[in-house]
Each structure stands twice: as structure tokens, then as C-alpha cells.
Write a protein that holds these residues in place. Structure first.
Motif, PDB file in Angstrom:
ATOM      1  N   ARG B 143       0.704  -0.981  -0.666  1.00 52.46           N
ATOM      2  CA  ARG B 143       0.039   0.194   0.284  1.00 52.46           C
ATOM      3  C   ARG B 143       1.019   1.285   0.507  1.00 52.46           C
ATOM      4  O   ARG B 143       0.449   2.360  -0.696  1.00 52.46           O
ATOM      5  CB  ARG B 143      -0.833  -0.141   1.105  1.00 52.46           C
ATOM      6  CG  ARG B 143      -2.329  -0.712   1.218  1.00 52.46           C
ATOM      7  CD  ARG B 143      -2.810  -0.475   2.253  1.00 52.46           C
ATOM      8  NE  ARG B 143      -4.258  -1.668   2.574  1.00 52.46           N
ATOM      9  CZ  ARG B 143      -5.604  -1.597   1.543  1.00 52.46           C
ATOM     10  NH1 ARG B 143      -4.853  -0.405   0.984  1.00 52.46           N
ATOM     11  NH2 ARG B 143      -6.726  -2.705   1.547  1.00 52.46           N
ATOM     12  N   ARG B 144       2.447   1.510   0.896  1.00 43.55           N
ATOM     13  CA  ARG B 144       2.751   2.412   0.678  1.00 43.55           C
ATOM     14  C   ARG B 144       3.673   2.599  -0.442  1.00 43.55           C
ATOM     15  O   ARG B 144       3.838   3.349  -0.921  1.00 43.55           O
ATOM     16  CB  ARG B 144       4.318   2.214   1.963  1.00 43.55           C
ATOM     17  CG  ARG B 144       3.865   2.097   3.270  1.00 43.55           C
ATOM     18  CD  ARG B 144       4.426   3.447   4.009  1.00 43.55           C
ATOM     19  NE  ARG B 144       3.987   3.862   5.408  1.00 43.55           N
ATOM     20  CZ  ARG B 144       4.258   3.071   6.828  1.00 43.55           C
ATOM     21  NH1 ARG B 144       5.434   2.005   6.794  1.00 43.55           N
ATOM     22  NH2 ARG B 144       3.990   3.146   7.603  1.00 43.55           N
ATOM     23  N   ALA B 145       3.868   1.558  -0.827  1.00 44.01           N
ATOM     24  CA  ALA B 145       4.443   1.597  -2.121  1.00 44.01           C
ATOM     25  C   ALA B 145       3.484   1.290  -3.329  1.00 44.01           C
ATOM     26  O   ALA B 145       3.270   1.673  -4.908  1.00 44.01           O
ATOM     27  CB  ALA B 145       5.286   0.245  -3.069  1.00 44.01           C
ATOM     28  N   ALA B 146       2.193   1.993  -3.557  1.00 48.13           N
ATOM     29  CA  ALA B 146       0.787   1.984  -4.234  1.00 48.13           C
ATOM     30  C   ALA B 146       1.066   1.255  -4.665  1.00 48.13           C
ATOM     31  O   ALA B 146       1.085   1.343  -6.687  1.00 48.13           O
ATOM     32  CB  ALA B 146       1.404   3.541  -4.680  1.00 48.13           C
ATOM     33  N   LEU B 147       1.397   0.170  -4.542  1.00 46.89           N
ATOM     34  CA  LEU B 147       1.017  -1.584  -5.622  1.00 46.89           C
ATOM     35  C   LEU B 147      -0.469  -2.286  -5.165  1.00 46.89           C
ATOM     36  O   LEU B 147      -0.132  -3.565  -5.980  1.00 46.89           O
ATOM     37  CB  LEU B 147       2.034  -1.516  -5.897  1.00 46.89           C
ATOM     38  CG  LEU B 147       2.683  -2.977  -6.507  1.00 46.89           C
ATOM     39  CD1 LEU B 147       2.774  -2.450  -8.096  1.00 46.89           C
ATOM     40  CD2 LEU B 147       4.521  -3.724  -6.309  1.00 46.89           C
ATOM     41  N   TRP B 148      -0.216  -1.967  -4.344  1.00 53.61           N
ATOM     42  CA  TRP B 148      -1.203  -2.983  -3.858  1.00 53.61           C
ATOM     43  C   TRP B 148      -3.068  -3.047  -4.235  1.00 53.61           C
ATOM     44  O   TRP B 148      -2.791  -4.027  -4.873  1.00 53.61           O
ATOM     45  CB  TRP B 148      -1.773  -2.626  -2.904  1.00 53.61           C
ATOM     46  CG  TRP B 148      -3.382  -3.431  -1.712  1.00 53.61           C
ATOM     47  CD1 TRP B 148      -3.853  -3.358  -1.246  1.00 53.61           C
ATOM     48  CD2 TRP B 148      -2.715  -4.558  -1.332  1.00 53.61           C
ATOM     49  NE1 TRP B 148      -4.579  -4.249  -0.833  1.00 53.61           N
ATOM     50  CE2 TRP B 148      -4.047  -5.028  -0.259  1.00 53.61           C
ATOM     51  CE3 TRP B 148      -1.667  -5.422  -1.285  1.00 53.61           C
ATOM     52  CZ2 TRP B 148      -4.422  -5.937  -0.165  1.00 53.61           C
ATOM     53  CZ3 TRP B 148      -1.656  -7.117   0.059  1.00 53.61           C
ATOM     54  CH2 TRP B 148      -3.106  -7.153  -0.102  1.00 53.61           C
ATOM     55  N   LEU B 170       7.523  -2.205  -6.783  1.00 55.32           N
ATOM     56  CA  LEU B 170       8.505  -3.536  -5.387  1.00 55.32           C
ATOM     57  C   LEU B 170       8.710  -3.923  -5.181  1.00 55.32           C
ATOM     58  O   LEU B 170       9.567  -3.597  -4.079  1.00 55.32           O
ATOM     59  CB  LEU B 170       7.807  -4.988  -6.786  1.00 55.32           C
ATOM     60  CG  LEU B 170       7.715  -5.806  -5.722  1.00 55.32           C
ATOM     61  CD1 LEU B 170       6.941  -6.164  -4.763  1.00 55.32           C
ATOM     62  CD2 LEU B 170       8.152  -7.005  -7.277  1.00 55.32           C
ATOM     63  N   CYS B 171      10.040  -2.331  -6.092  1.00 56.73           N
ATOM     64  CA  CYS B 171      11.019  -2.850  -5.159  1.00 56.73           C
ATOM     65  C   CYS B 171      10.901  -1.578  -3.871  1.00 56.73           C
ATOM     66  O   CYS B 171      11.944  -1.715  -3.134  1.00 56.73           O
ATOM     67  CB  CYS B 171      12.360  -2.092  -5.431  1.00 56.73           C
ATOM     68  SG  CYS B 171      12.703  -3.972  -7.002  1.00 56.73           S
ATOM     69  N   ILE B 172      10.429  -0.876  -3.893  1.00 52.78           N
ATOM     70  CA  ILE B 172      10.433  -0.161  -2.654  1.00 52.78           C
ATOM     71  C   ILE B 172       9.015  -0.243  -1.921  1.00 52.78           C
ATOM     72  O   ILE B 172      10.051  -0.205  -0.616  1.00 52.78           O
ATOM     73  CB  ILE B 172       9.384   1.630  -3.095  1.00 52.78           C
ATOM     74  CG1 ILE B 172      10.702   2.127  -4.147  1.00 52.78           C
ATOM     75  CG2 ILE B 172       9.005   2.643  -2.241  1.00 52.78           C
ATOM     76  CD1 ILE B 172       9.821   3.359  -5.159  1.00 52.78           C
ATOM     77  N   ALA B 173       8.468  -1.011  -2.310  1.00 48.59           N
ATOM     78  CA  ALA B 173       7.925  -2.073  -1.030  1.00 48.59           C
ATOM     79  C   ALA B 173       8.480  -2.615  -0.610  1.00 48.59           C
ATOM     80  O   ALA B 173       8.478  -3.023   0.651  1.00 48.59           O
ATOM     81  CB  ALA B 173       6.496  -2.923  -1.779  1.00 48.59           C
TER      82      ALA B 173
END
Lengths: 426, 265
Positions: B143-148, B170-173
Motif C-alpha cells: 500500500r505504501r508503495a502504491a502497488l496494492w 515493488l522494490c520500494i515496497a
């Protein structure tokens, strides 16, 4: 102005010459390449076709089928071990050829059977004593000269004095053949029999099992040690003069003639450790010495091929060096490592010289039950057969080479398959 | 050239996260960083800009000791995270890297599932006691990485199957899953297309709420868009460090001015 087609601004004579020379060089290079490949392909074709040409005859074996009356007067339960099996067999042929009565002729008549025929009959009767007094149908290999005759390798137009079967024997053979008693089925004995002095009974089972044990030992030693050494050298060892020295020596080790490893094994494993001679255990240990450098080099190359971005990614989230190597780099390098290992093992499978030195070229008539039993291996078996004088071993040698080549090709095919299936493009 | 309004944030009252003093980095005999002093604030995006080979990536890699993995690299000087010397002998670089996450130039997800990519850090650091904990961390990080929203239905599919921009998120997550305090980003958008770049930049601005972010970038527009503080590196020196607005509108050093106006670099 960028138009380079032929009808644009004409090239100067010097330039044209230069261009022509360049094109000629390119054509020559291509020609050399094609010639080299054609030559290699031709040689391969000659090798395989000559092997198949001589070897295919060993894939069938002439058998004779006889009705044997197990005469209770000759064979009895009490004296089974030394019963008159030969006489019984002799009688079964005499029934077909009643005019043969001379003692010497009868002996020669018996020579149509392989020497193993009497043992085959004995085993049948030991297994089932109720056969005594009955008539059994027995299909057994014929002895080598008649096998050669049936396959046309002994020519009928050769003068009698120069061939191993007499005119009379040929006449017997033909009559038995007309009676439909002689057949030429597939020679499963080549794979299911162990070695024998008699070509018609000799098979590769002992060599196959011996090679299997030796390769298993070789794999169990060289795979973990080789990978361990490669991981240490590639991932953990400091880069200094010592690691350079070790690297150079490993590369040299891969180039050491295999016979030297055989001498080393003879001195150390057999001389010092007192391990048994001719044993696949020692053979496998010797082959492991040779396979290890191959595995180390292949593993290092595979580890190097894992892109640094994967290491960085793992390090970046706080993986330790050990976690990076075992969790990420090693799994990704595994296809390459396996490929290298299989190629190393295929090399080991075909290796002959070190096995000769540790005595794996002994004459052994039973397959080894464990790595500690005496055994031969495929290449040494080929060596033994190639050395044997009997005509029957000529085609069997070629057949054994074909069996060995089949295993080598299969292993290399598996390696190629693994590589193409699991190789990752980055 | 860049949108100025974002630059006017007041960042002076924030706490100092990293403070570096007199940092030198040597590759063998070559001196790559020649005495850098810089303070990196919490809840702030700090951009390192400068021409290629100026040492900005090298300096970034000092902050989580990634340079340790290069044999010939030697770091001197003093780098403190929350007042503690990170090059102290008692500091384990492995623990440090959990606190100082890193995102690389090229998206480099592990060849594993999306879930395992994110869960890897928490797993090796023992951050989750139960499967439910781990699930929660993975969801929160994505969620934090806006990928959820894009990934929740395909968590078991390989991370390498995502698009480039998704891979980088994904790498940021993965980096935020270990609850770091600082995120280091080494040209995180240089391999992405403009739309993915915009998404990642937006994300960086959101990450500022929770982390101190340090970003190395070749794009001055990007530095201007996402950062509050900017440091200009040139030939191993930190030439100028200040509020992004000031660096881009009123640089004190003429080398900075030459670079941002495109005359050097």
C-alpha cells in the motif's frame, strides 16, 4: 550523398581493389570455417558408421533350441552338482543327427552349444527337480564359431583348414537350421550378462553396474566439494596472491593428464589407505579428483553469471553475505552448476587410464554388489574386449562403444535440456 | 522547467537524520569523494545532483555501507545516523541496511513471487512472528508503495512479470517492508518511462511523511519536482547544499549555476 549503391559516385580504383580484397578475405574465412566443420562431420560419420557397421552384429545372438530329455540315469537329485548335463545335451542333438556316433564327433557336436548351456540346464533343474525324467525345451546361445557362421562372419568359401568350423560341422549346422532349431533373437545378454571368457556369453552388466557405482561415488564427492570450493573462492575469499595462486592451480589441475590421477590414487587410496583394488569406490574417488576442477570452474562461471543487481537487492534489504549466496545467488546459478556437473560426470564416465592403474580392468564374471566389490567400468571393459583374441569380441567391442556413446550422448542431452529450460535471461 | 510551488516548504525545524563530516572515499588510490559535509533531515527528500562520475552515487552508498562489498573501497570520516557512528565497529552493516533501505537504478525484484519479494526482508530480520503478521506487513508495504491495488490479486505471481514501473514500486515496497528510517534511491526512475516516473515521483513525495528520503538523480527537473533539499556534487566535492528552491533559482556557486543551466555536465 549517403547513397552507397553501385551507380552512385564511382569509387576510385584503389578503393575498389581494397573493397574487393576485403570481401575476398571474408569469403576465405567463411570457406575455412565450412571446410573445418565438414571435415569434423565427415570424421564423426566415419567413426559412427564403422562402429555401427561392426557393432550391429553383436546386438543379435544365434541361439539353438533343443528338446532335451532329462535322463534320470544321467541326472539325479542326489548328485545334482556334477550331473551329466553335457551328456544329456549331447543326446538331444544326436536325436536330430542320428548318424553321428563316433566319440570324437559327439564331442564336436556338443561344441555347437555355448559352454554356458549345461549351466543353464543345471539351473533349471536345481530350480525345479521334478523336470528329471521329462523333456524340456531349451533355447541356449550357440558357441562363438557357429554364431560367426550364422552371421556370415565365417565365410563358407574359405578353405577348411583356415576356418574354425569344419565342413562337417557346417553340414550339421545347416541341417539343424533347416529343422528350424536355429534362431537369431535380440541379444539381451549383452546388457544382462556379466563378463565371460566366451564371447557368446559375455555382457556389459558388470561394467554398467561398476560404472554406476564409480559415478555415484564420484558425484557424491566432487559435487559438494566442488561447489563448496567454488562458492568460497568466488564469494568469500579475499582477492590476493594466495587466491590467485589457488585459482591458477585449479585451472592447471583440470589439465593434468588423467593417468597421473590414476598413479596418485594407486599410491594414496590403495597404497596408503589400504582400500581394495579394482573397487568402484576407489575408481569413483579417482574420477572425483578429475571431475572436481571441472565442477569448480563451471560453478564459478555460473556464480559469476548471476547479475550483481540481485546481490545488491538482497544486500540492500539487509541480507548477510551468507543469505545472499545461499538464498539468491546459488539457486539462480544451479542450472549452470548442474550442466557443468553432468558434463564433468560424462567425462568421468569415459575415462579409462586412471581406472586401468587401479585395477578396474580385471576379469570379473559377476556384477559388483557394492562399491567395495571388484568390478570393471564401461571404458575398461571395452579395453579388455578389444584386447581379446576371439572373433566374437570384435563386434562386441564396437557394440560396447556404442552403449558407452549412448550414455554419453544421453548425459550431454540432459545437460543441454537443463540449460535451455532453466537458463534465465537478464 | 520545473514547478516551483512545491519547493517552498518549510523544512528547517526537522531533526537531523544523517550527519556526515569530512567524508573521503577511496577506490584503491583514486579519491572519489573529497571531504563531504552534509546533514540530511528527517521527513525530507534530499536530492543529490551532479554530472556523471561526480561521486553522488558513491556517497549515497556510504550511507548504508553498500561500499563495504567492494574490496578496494575505503571510507574515512564520520557518518552518524541519529548521532551514532555507522562505521563504528559495533555496528552490523546488516542491521544498518534494515534501517536504511535502498532502491536501485534498475528495478531488481528477486525472481520470486510478489509476496516473497516483499516478505523477504521481514523474514530474514525476524520481524513477523506469525503468518498473519507477515501478511499484514506485506499488505502495508505494498500500500505504501502504491502497488496494492494492482498486485493484490496476483501476489503469488513472479515479481519479474510486472511492468518496469510496477517492478520499481515493488522494490520500494520491499525496501519499506523492514520499516527503515531512511530510504536511499539511486536514480530510481532512470530506467522508467515518463508515466511510471510520474507515479514513482508522486510516491516519493508520499514516502516523505514517514521516512527521510535521499535520491540521486540525473534529471534536474526531477530533483526540483520531488526534493526539498538539494546537494550539488562536482568532481568528488560537495559544491553546494541548500533548499531546492534556492539551489535552482539562486545558486551561490558558479559551478552550480553552470550545471543547472546546462553549461557543464
Amino acid at each position: 550523398m549517403t547513397d552507397l549503391s553501385a551507380n552512385s559516385a564511382p569509387l576510385g580504383a584503389a578503393q575498389r581493389n581494397h573493397l574487393r580484397r576485403r570481401n575476398r578475405h571474408q569469403l576465405m574465412l567463411q570457406g575455412f570455417g565450412i571446410a573445418a566443420i565438414s571435415f569434423a562431420a565427415l570424421m564423426l560419420f566415419i567413426l559412427v558408421s564403422s562402429l555401427v557397421g561392426t557393432g550391429y552384429k553383436a546386438f543379435t545372438q544365434t541361439h539353438i533350441q533343443v528338446e532335451v530329455f532329462v535322463d534320470p540315469e544321467e541326472v539325479s537329485v542326489e548328485k545334482l552338482p556334477r550331473g551329466g548335463f553335457r551328456d544329456v545335451l549331447q543326446a538331444s542333438l544326436q536325436a536330430q543327427l542320428p548318424e553321428v556316433s563316433e566319440r570324437a564327433d559327439l564331442r564336436r557336436l556338443e561344441g555347437l552349444f555355448s559352454n554356458g548351456a549345461q549351466f543353464r540346464l543345471r539351473d533349471m533343474i536345481v530350480a525345479d527337480p521334478s523336470l528329471i525324467g521329462q523333456t524340456v525345451t531349451l533355447r541356449v546361445p550357440m558357441s562363438d564359431p557357429f554364431d560367426q557362421l550364422a552371421k556370415g562372419l565365417v565365410k563358407r568359401d574359405t578353405p577348411e583348414a583356415q576356418r574354425r568350423v569344419t565342413d562337417q560341422e557346417i553340414a550339421w549346422f545347416d541341417r539343424l537350421d533347416q529343422a528350424g532349431m536355429i534362431t537369431q533373437p535380440l541379444n539381451w545378454g549383452l546388457l544382462t550378462n556379466a563378463d565371460s571368457r566366451f564371447p557368446e556369453l559375455a555382457g556389459l552388466k558388470g561394467a554398467l553396474v561398476g560404472s554406476f557405482w564409480a559415478l555415484l561415488v564420484c558425484f557424491l564427492i566432487s559435487f559438494p566439494l566442488g561447489i563448496g570450493a567454488a562458492i568460497y573462492l568466488e564469494e568469500f575469499a579475499p582477492k590476493n596472491r594466495w587466491s590467485d595462486l589457488i585459482e591458477v592451480n585449479i585451472n592447471n589441475l583440470a589439465a593434468v593428464p588423467s593417468v597421473v590421477f590414476g598413479l596418485l590414487a594407486l599410491a594414496v587410496f590403495i597404497g596408503w589407505f589400504g582400500l581394495p583394488r579394482s573397487a568402484p569406490l576407489v575408481g569413483g574417488m579417482t574420477l572425483a579428483l578429475m571431475t572436481m576442477p571441472t565442477i569448480i570452474i563451471a560453478t564459478r562461471a555460473a556464480l559469476k553469471a548471476v547479475p550483481p543487481s540481485i546481490r545488491e537487492a538482497a544486500l540492500g534489504v539487509g541480507a548477510s553475505k551468507h543469505q545472499v549466496v545461499f538464498g539468491h545467488v546459488l539457486p539462480l546459478a544451479m542450472p549452470g552448476i548442474l550442466t557443468g556437473t553432468i558434463i564433468g560426470l560424462a567425462q568421468a564416465l569415459g575415462e579409462t587410464a586412471p581406472l586401468l592403474l587401479i585395477g578396474m580392468n580385471a576379469f570379473i564374471t559377476s556384477a559388483p554388489g557394492s562399491p567395495l566389490d571388484s568390478a570393471t567400468a564401461l571404458p575398461t571393459q571395452i579395453f579388455i574386449w578389444a584386447d581379446s583374441p576371439e572373433r566374437g569380441f570384435v563386434s562386441r567391442t564396437s557394440a560396447a562403444i556404442l552403449v558407452l556413446l549412448t550414455f554419453l550422448i544421453t548425459m550431454n542431452a540432459i545437460a543441454i535440456y537443463l540449460r535451455s529450460k532453466f537458463e534465465r535471461k537478464w | 522547467m520545473y514547478d516551483a510551488p512545491k519547493l517552498e516548504r518549510n523544512v528547517d525545524d526537522r531533526t537531523i537524520k544523517f550527519s556526515a563530516r569530512n567524508v573521503h572515499v577511496f577506490y584503491g588510490e583514486t579519491e572519489a569523494i573529497k571531504g563531504v559535509d552534509v546533514d540530511i533531515l528527517d521527513n525530507t527528500v534530499t536530492a543529490f545532483i551532479g554530472p556523471s562520475g561526480c561521486g553522488k552515487s558513491t556517497f549515497l552508498r556510504c550511507l548504508n555501507r553498500m561500499n563495504d562489498t567492494i574490496d578496494i573501497c575505503r571510507v574515512t570520516g564520520d557518518i552518524r545516523l541519529d548521532g551514532h557512528d555507522i562505521y563504528d565497529r559495533s555496528v552490523d552493516p546488516v542491521q544498518l541496511r534494515a534501517k536504511v533501505g535502498m532502491v536501485f537504478q534498475k528495478p531488481n525484484p528477486f525472481p520470486k513471487s510478489i509476496y516473497d519479494n516483499v516478505a523477504y526482508g521481514p523474514r530474514i530480520h525476524g520481524l513477523a512472528r506469525t503468518r498473519a503478521d507477515l501478511d499484514a506487513i506485506v499488505e502495508q508495504s505494498l500500500r505504501r508503495a502504491a502497488l496494492w491495488d494492482e498486485a493484490k490479486d496476483r501476489l503469488d505471481q513472479p515479481g519479474t512479470g510486472l511492468s518496469g514501473g510496477q517492478q520499481q514500486r515493488l522494490c520500494i515496497a520491499r525496501a519499506v517492508a523492514t520499516s527503515p528510517e531512511v530510504l536511499l534511491m539511486d536514480e530510481p526512475c532512470s530506467a522508467l518511462d515518463p508515466i511510471a516516473t510520474a507515479q514513482v515521483e508522486e510516491l516519493i513525495d508520499e514516502l516523505r511523511q514517514d521516512y527521510s528520503v535521499v535520491i540521486v538523480t540525473h534529471s534536474m527537473q526531477q530533483a526540483a519536482r520531488v526534493s526539498q533539499k538539494t546537494a550539488f556534487f562536482h568532481l568528488g566535492h560537495l559544491v553546494e547544499f541548500g533548499d531546492t528552491g534556492q539551489i535552482f533559482t539562486n545558486p551561490h556557486d558558479e559551478r552550480t549555476e553552470s550545471y543547472i543551466t546546462g553549461r557543464i555536465g
